[in-house]
Design a protein around this motif. Structure first.
Motif, PDB file in Angstrom:
ATOM      1  N   GLN A 142      77.066  18.710  49.838  1.00 11.30           N
ATOM      2  CA  GLN A 142      76.877  18.660  48.392  1.00 11.30           C
ATOM      3  C   GLN A 142      75.516  18.097  48.010  1.00 11.30           C
ATOM      4  O   GLN A 142      75.220  17.911  46.846  1.00 11.30           O
ATOM      5  N   ASP A 143      74.703  17.809  49.000  1.00 13.14           N
ATOM      6  CA  ASP A 143      73.371  17.280  48.742  1.00 13.14           C
ATOM      7  C   ASP A 143      72.593  18.222  47.824  1.00 13.14           C
ATOM      8  O   ASP A 143      72.498  19.415  48.076  1.00 13.14           O
ATOM      9  N   ASN A 144      72.017  17.664  46.769  1.00  7.44           N
ATOM     10  CA  ASN A 144      71.273  18.481  45.815  1.00  7.44           C
ATOM     11  C   ASN A 144      69.778  18.527  46.127  1.00  7.44           C
ATOM     12  O   ASN A 144      68.969  18.927  45.302  1.00  7.44           O
ATOM     13  N   GLY A 145      69.448  18.093  47.320  1.00  6.34           N
ATOM     14  CA  GLY A 145      68.044  18.067  47.703  1.00  6.34           C
ATOM     15  C   GLY A 145      67.439  16.686  47.605  1.00  6.34           C
ATOM     16  O   GLY A 145      66.418  16.396  48.207  1.00  6.34           O
ATOM     17  N   GLU A 146      68.086  15.810  46.832  1.00  4.12           N
ATOM     18  CA  GLU A 146      67.599  14.447  46.677  1.00  4.12           C
ATOM     19  C   GLU A 146      68.464  13.457  47.439  1.00  4.12           C
ATOM     20  O   GLU A 146      68.195  12.261  47.440  1.00  4.12           O
ATOM     21  N   GLY A 147      69.513  13.939  48.090  1.00  2.71           N
ATOM     22  CA  GLY A 147      70.414  13.043  48.788  1.00  2.71           C
ATOM     23  C   GLY A 147      71.463  12.503  47.844  1.00  2.71           C
ATOM     24  O   GLY A 147      71.283  12.463  46.631  1.00  2.71           O
ATOM     25  N   THR A 148      72.603  12.082  48.407  1.00  3.68           N
ATOM     26  CA  THR A 148      73.646  11.486  47.582  1.00  3.68           C
ATOM     27  C   THR A 148      73.866  10.057  48.038  1.00  3.68           C
ATOM     28  O   THR A 148      73.265   9.611  49.026  1.00  3.68           O
ATOM     29  N   GLU A 149      74.711   9.314  47.320  1.00  5.34           N
ATOM     30  CA  GLU A 149      74.818   7.884  47.596  1.00  5.34           C
ATOM     31  C   GLU A 149      76.176   7.345  47.169  1.00  5.34           C
ATOM     32  O   GLU A 149      76.724   7.740  46.151  1.00  5.34           O
ATOM     33  N   LEU A 150      76.688   6.419  47.989  1.00  4.20           N
ATOM     34  CA  LEU A 150      77.878   5.646  47.643  1.00  4.20           C
ATOM     35  C   LEU A 150      77.520   4.182  47.769  1.00  4.20           C
ATOM     36  O   LEU A 150      76.976   3.748  48.791  1.00  4.20           O
ATOM     37  N   ASN A 151      77.818   3.406  46.725  1.00  3.91           N
ATOM     38  CA  ASN A 151      77.561   1.971  46.763  1.00  3.91           C
ATOM     39  C   ASN A 151      78.798   1.234  46.276  1.00  3.91           C
ATOM     40  O   ASN A 151      79.308   1.525  45.184  1.00  3.91           O
ATOM     41  N   ILE A 152      79.299   0.315  47.087  1.00  2.00           N
ATOM     42  CA  ILE A 152      80.436  -0.520  46.691  1.00  2.00           C
ATOM     43  C   ILE A 152      80.017  -1.974  46.826  1.00  2.00           C
ATOM     44  O   ILE A 152      79.725  -2.453  47.930  1.00  2.00           O
ATOM     45  N   GLY A 153      79.956  -2.666  45.701  1.00  2.00           N
ATOM     46  CA  GLY A 153      79.596  -4.075  45.680  1.00  2.00           C
ATOM     47  C   GLY A 153      80.775  -4.923  45.246  1.00  2.00           C
ATOM     48  O   GLY A 153      81.793  -4.415  44.781  1.00  2.00           O
ATOM     49  N   HIS A 154      80.634  -6.242  45.375  1.00  2.00           N
ATOM     50  CA  HIS A 154      81.744  -7.130  45.034  1.00  2.00           C
ATOM     51  C   HIS A 154      81.293  -8.264  44.127  1.00  2.00           C
ATOM     52  O   HIS A 154      80.117  -8.622  44.092  1.00  2.00           O
ATOM     53  N   GLN A 155      82.247  -8.795  43.411  1.00  2.00           N
ATOM     54  CA  GLN A 155      82.021  -9.931  42.506  1.00  2.00           C
ATOM     55  C   GLN A 155      83.264 -10.807  42.532  1.00  2.00           C
ATOM     56  O   GLN A 155      84.396 -10.314  42.410  1.00  2.00           O
ATOM     57  N   PHE A 156      83.081 -12.124  42.688  1.00  4.45           N
ATOM     58  CA  PHE A 156      84.207 -13.050  42.621  1.00  4.45           C
ATOM     59  C   PHE A 156      84.506 -13.383  41.166  1.00  4.45           C
ATOM     60  O   PHE A 156      83.614 -13.762  40.407  1.00  4.45           O
ATOM     61  N   LEU A 157      85.759 -13.240  40.784  1.00  2.38           N
ATOM     62  CA  LEU A 157      86.191 -13.545  39.421  1.00  2.38           C
ATOM     63  C   LEU A 157      86.663 -14.982  39.299  1.00  2.38           C
ATOM     64  O   LEU A 157      86.390 -15.666  38.317  1.00  2.38           O
ATOM     65  N   ALA A 173      87.869 -18.365  42.203  1.00  2.00           N
ATOM     66  CA  ALA A 173      88.156 -18.829  43.563  1.00  2.00           C
ATOM     67  C   ALA A 173      88.382 -20.326  43.473  1.00  2.00           C
ATOM     68  O   ALA A 173      87.487 -21.132  43.713  1.00  2.00           O
ATOM     69  N   SER A 174      89.595 -20.689  43.085  1.00  6.85           N
ATOM     70  CA  SER A 174      89.896 -22.087  42.825  1.00  6.85           C
ATOM     71  C   SER A 174      91.377 -22.347  43.056  1.00  6.85           C
ATOM     72  O   SER A 174      92.221 -21.504  42.743  1.00  6.85           O
ATOM     73  N   GLY A 175      91.684 -23.517  43.612  1.00  7.19           N
ATOM     74  CA  GLY A 175      93.090 -23.849  43.853  1.00  7.19           C
ATOM     75  C   GLY A 175      93.730 -22.828  44.768  1.00  7.19           C
ATOM     76  O   GLY A 175      93.237 -22.563  45.860  1.00  7.19           O
ATOM     77  N   ASP A 176      94.824 -22.237  44.303  1.00  9.94           N
ATOM     78  CA  ASP A 176      95.511 -21.234  45.122  1.00  9.94           C
ATOM     79  C   ASP A 176      95.359 -19.827  44.549  1.00  9.94           C
ATOM     80  O   ASP A 176      96.204 -18.960  44.768  1.00  9.94           O
ATOM     81  N   VAL A 177      94.265 -19.594  43.808  1.00 12.07           N
ATOM     82  CA  VAL A 177      94.038 -18.294  43.166  1.00 12.07           C
ATOM     83  C   VAL A 177      92.680 -17.730  43.571  1.00 12.07           C
ATOM     84  O   VAL A 177      91.650 -18.409  43.491  1.00 12.07           O
ATOM     85  N   LEU A 178      92.706 -16.476  43.989  1.00  8.22           N
ATOM     86  CA  LEU A 178      91.478 -15.763  44.322  1.00  8.22           C
ATOM     87  C   LEU A 178      91.480 -14.426  43.602  1.00  8.22           C
ATOM     88  O   LEU A 178      92.477 -13.700  43.627  1.00  8.22           O
ATOM     89  N   GLY A 179      90.373 -14.106  42.938  1.00  7.90           N
ATOM     90  CA  GLY A 179      90.230 -12.825  42.255  1.00  7.90           C
ATOM     91  C   GLY A 179      88.893 -12.191  42.585  1.00  7.90           C
ATOM     92  O   GLY A 179      87.862 -12.874  42.556  1.00  7.90           O
ATOM     93  N   VAL A 180      88.887 -10.913  42.912  1.00  4.84           N
ATOM     94  CA  VAL A 180      87.670 -10.192  43.289  1.00  4.84           C
ATOM     95  C   VAL A 180      87.642  -8.841  42.592  1.00  4.84           C
ATOM     96  O   VAL A 180      88.678  -8.187  42.436  1.00  4.84           O
ATOM     97  N   ARG A 181      86.473  -8.423  42.154  1.00  2.19           N
ATOM     98  CA  ARG A 181      86.297  -7.085  41.604  1.00  2.19           C
ATOM     99  C   ARG A 181      85.372  -6.295  42.523  1.00  2.19           C
ATOM    100  O   ARG A 181      84.300  -6.779  42.903  1.00  2.19           O
ATOM    101  N   LEU A 182      85.799  -5.111  42.911  1.00  2.00           N
ATOM    102  CA  LEU A 182      84.931  -4.193  43.633  1.00  2.00           C
ATOM    103  C   LEU A 182      84.452  -3.120  42.661  1.00  2.00           C
ATOM    104  O   LEU A 182      85.257  -2.511  41.960  1.00  2.00           O
ATOM    105  N   THR A 183      83.158  -2.919  42.609  1.00  2.00           N
ATOM    106  CA  THR A 183      82.561  -1.930  41.724  1.00  2.00           C
ATOM    107  C   THR A 183      81.944  -0.816  42.557  1.00  2.00           C
ATOM    108  O   THR A 183      81.182  -1.080  43.484  1.00  2.00           O
ATOM    109  N   THR A 184      82.296   0.408  42.227  1.00  2.00           N
ATOM    110  CA  THR A 184      81.874   1.570  43.007  1.00  2.00           C
ATOM    111  C   THR A 184      80.957   2.475  42.194  1.00  2.00           C
ATOM    112  O   THR A 184      81.230   2.753  41.023  1.00  2.00           O
ATOM    113  N   LYS A 185      79.899   2.921  42.839  1.00  2.00           N
ATOM    114  CA  LYS A 185      79.018   3.930  42.273  1.00  2.00           C
ATOM    115  C   LYS A 185      78.950   5.065  43.288  1.00  2.00           C
ATOM    116  O   LYS A 185      78.393   4.911  44.378  1.00  2.00           O
ATOM    117  N   ASP A 186      79.539   6.204  42.942  1.00  5.66           N
ATOM    118  CA  ASP A 186      79.607   7.352  43.839  1.00  5.66           C
ATOM    119  C   ASP A 186      78.863   8.513  43.189  1.00  5.66           C
ATOM    120  O   ASP A 186      79.379   9.163  42.272  1.00  5.66           O
TER     121      ASP A 186
END
Length: 481
Positions: free
Chosen positions: A110-125, A127-140
């Motif tokens: 599916q390359d359009n001549g410029e290449g394609t890309e997938l990026n998945i990054g993370h962010q902590f929402l 992280a305290s006590g007994d609670v952990l929350g994370v967001r994964l953000t995807t750019k496809d």
């Protein structure tokens, strides 16, 4: 009939005072896709607590990448001791997205001549006590439209259980919660009534569309719908903010604890892990400048991208110290934030620290504002760790254009020798590549997120040292050639 069916909803809305932010994908995700932080309304954005990932004991960032020009990807997610089930859920989702990307965008051409890309990054929402929350953000970039999406993951340390975003809301309150969301979304520009009904038609659909929810610092709940979830794609993302006084009675027991730990963090994260890996203690320190004259002796600059990584970077630093070798690390901002101690150790050992963006996107596909955000945020993380602002940057994938150059005063650095260590996880092969291709004043590309690449370094140092090579930083090489 309409009056009777809508009356309860209208009364409910009057009590809720819900607010809705509608924005295009380009604005709502501009920083989300590039620096790992989602945005809703500007006022709500200012009310979000930051989480210092360096305070999470035993944290490991799981990273992978490909430098293939026609199939570029960079993915990351956190592995937190004690949250095994949540880590497994993130791992499964990332691997599925990557497999789909490879099969549809790379193998099917599916390359359009410029290449394609997938990026998945993370962010902590939270992280305290007994609670952990994370967001994964995807750019496809192989997907339709903007290709932007996000999902939140939650861990309940008290119950030792992974929770989805919908797990923040009590089972018995979900109908009322969904009714309120639907009623407020109806009539918004771009919202399709049929799609809205379908999105919440059954438990599975609800869980799929309500997969991105998080609390603000004042206890309100953000509910964010990806582009095309409940509206025509052109409408972009939709974010509904439910005030604290409204959402609190609807929250599950875990949701209330997650809300409380977001509003008023109680202290360090403790998920009851039986074993928390201790950070490696790097003691090697150099004093004085490097006086190697590259006009008179053979010099070579080894460079390592995408770190720091635990424990790989710590191991690498030990190898380099044995041969008094100095190298340049092009670090990723989100990893610097997680492991500032490793970056400090790099600097103390006489190595150079460069900027490799916040979460490794192709900068040439971003706006000027997004490029500045990527680089400035990483600069700040490096300065916080070392006390110095970097002067060099390596654009992810080596992709650079005039827009990128004009957005920064940092000096770009590419390479002469590519080990392709991301493609071949074979220490012996990586070592042979460097040894066979190395020439005087070359810049060598490697990655310290790969154990096999780190394992190749002793043989590289031993062989090239015997051939009279001196290992210097990029800036030293440039200054003395």
């Amino acid at each position: 009939m309409r009056t009777h069916t809508m009356a309860p909803t209208l009364m409910l809305l009057g009590a809720l005072s819900l607010t809705v932010t509608c924005s295009t994908a380009s604005s709502a995700y501009s920083d989300a896709a590039t620096v790992g932080a989602r945005t809703g309304s500007s006022t709500a954005s200012a009310r979000v607590h930051g989480v210092d990932p360096s305070k999470i004991k035993g944290l490991r960032i799981v990273s992978d990448n490909s430098e293939d020009t026609s199939c570029r990807f960079a993915t990351s997610y956190p592995d937190v001791p004690g949250a095994r089930a949540m880590t497994a859920a993130m791992k499964k989702d990332v691997e599925q997205r990557l497999a789909t990307f490879r099969s549809t965008a790379c193998e099917d051409g599916q390359d359009n001549g410029e290449g394609t890309e997938l990026n998945i990054g993370h962010q902590f929402l939270v992280a305290s006590g007994d609670v952990l929350g994370v967001r994964l953000t995807t750019k496809d970039l192989s997907a339709a439209g903007s290709g932007l999406s996000a999902r939140t993951y939650w861990y309940d340390g008290k119950a030792h259980a992974y929770r989805t975003a919908l797990g923040l809301v009590a089972d018995g309150s979900r109908d009322a919660f969904v009714t309120a969301l639907k009623a407020r979304l109806k009539g918004r520009e771009g919202v399709d009534a049929t799609a809205l009904d379908d999105a919440f038609s059954d438990p599975a659909s609800r869980a799929a569309v309500l997969d991105d929810m998080a609390f603000t610092a004042d206890g309100a709940l953000w509910v964010t719908f990806d582009r095309g979830d409940v509206a025509v794609p052109a409408a972009g993302t939709l974010t509904v903010t439910v005030p604290k006084k409204t959402i609190t009675p609807w929250l599950s027991a875990f949701g209330k604890r997650a809300q409380q730990q977001t509003v008023q963090p109680s202290g360090p994260l403790d998920l009851g892990a039986h074993h928390t890996p201790a950070p490696a203690v790097i003691t090697h320190t150099v004093s004085g400048a490097d006086h190697t004259d590259c006009k008179k002796v053979r010099c070579i600059a080894l460079t390592f991208d995408d770190g720091p990584a635990a424990p790989e970077t710590a191991t690498l630093l030990k190898y380099l110290a044995r041969y008094h070798a100095r190298v340049t690390f092009f670090t990723v901002g989100q990893n610097v934030a997680a492991h500032p101690g490793l970056v400090r150790a790099e600097a103390r050992a006489g190595h150079e620290i460069g900027n490799h963006s916040w979460n490794h996107p192709d900068l040439t596909r971003l706006t000027r504002r997004q490029i500045i955000s990527q680089l400035s945020r990483t600069n700040a993380a490096i300065k916080a760790a070392t006390g110095k602002t970097p002067t060099l940057f390596r654009p992810p994938y080596g992709a650079i254009n005039q827009t990128v150059r004009n957005a920064t005063t940092l000096s770009p650095v590419l390479w002469n020798v590519d080990t392709e260590d991301w493609k071949y996880p074979d220490a012996a092969r990586v070592a042979r590549t460097v040894i066979n291709k190395a020439g005087r004043n070359d810049v060598v590309l490697m990655h310290d997120i790969h154990p096999t690449s780190v394992a190749a370094v002793p043989e590289i140092l031993r062989t090239l040292t015997a051939r009279g090579y001196h290992f210097v930083t990029v800036s030293h090489l440039r200054a003395t050639m």
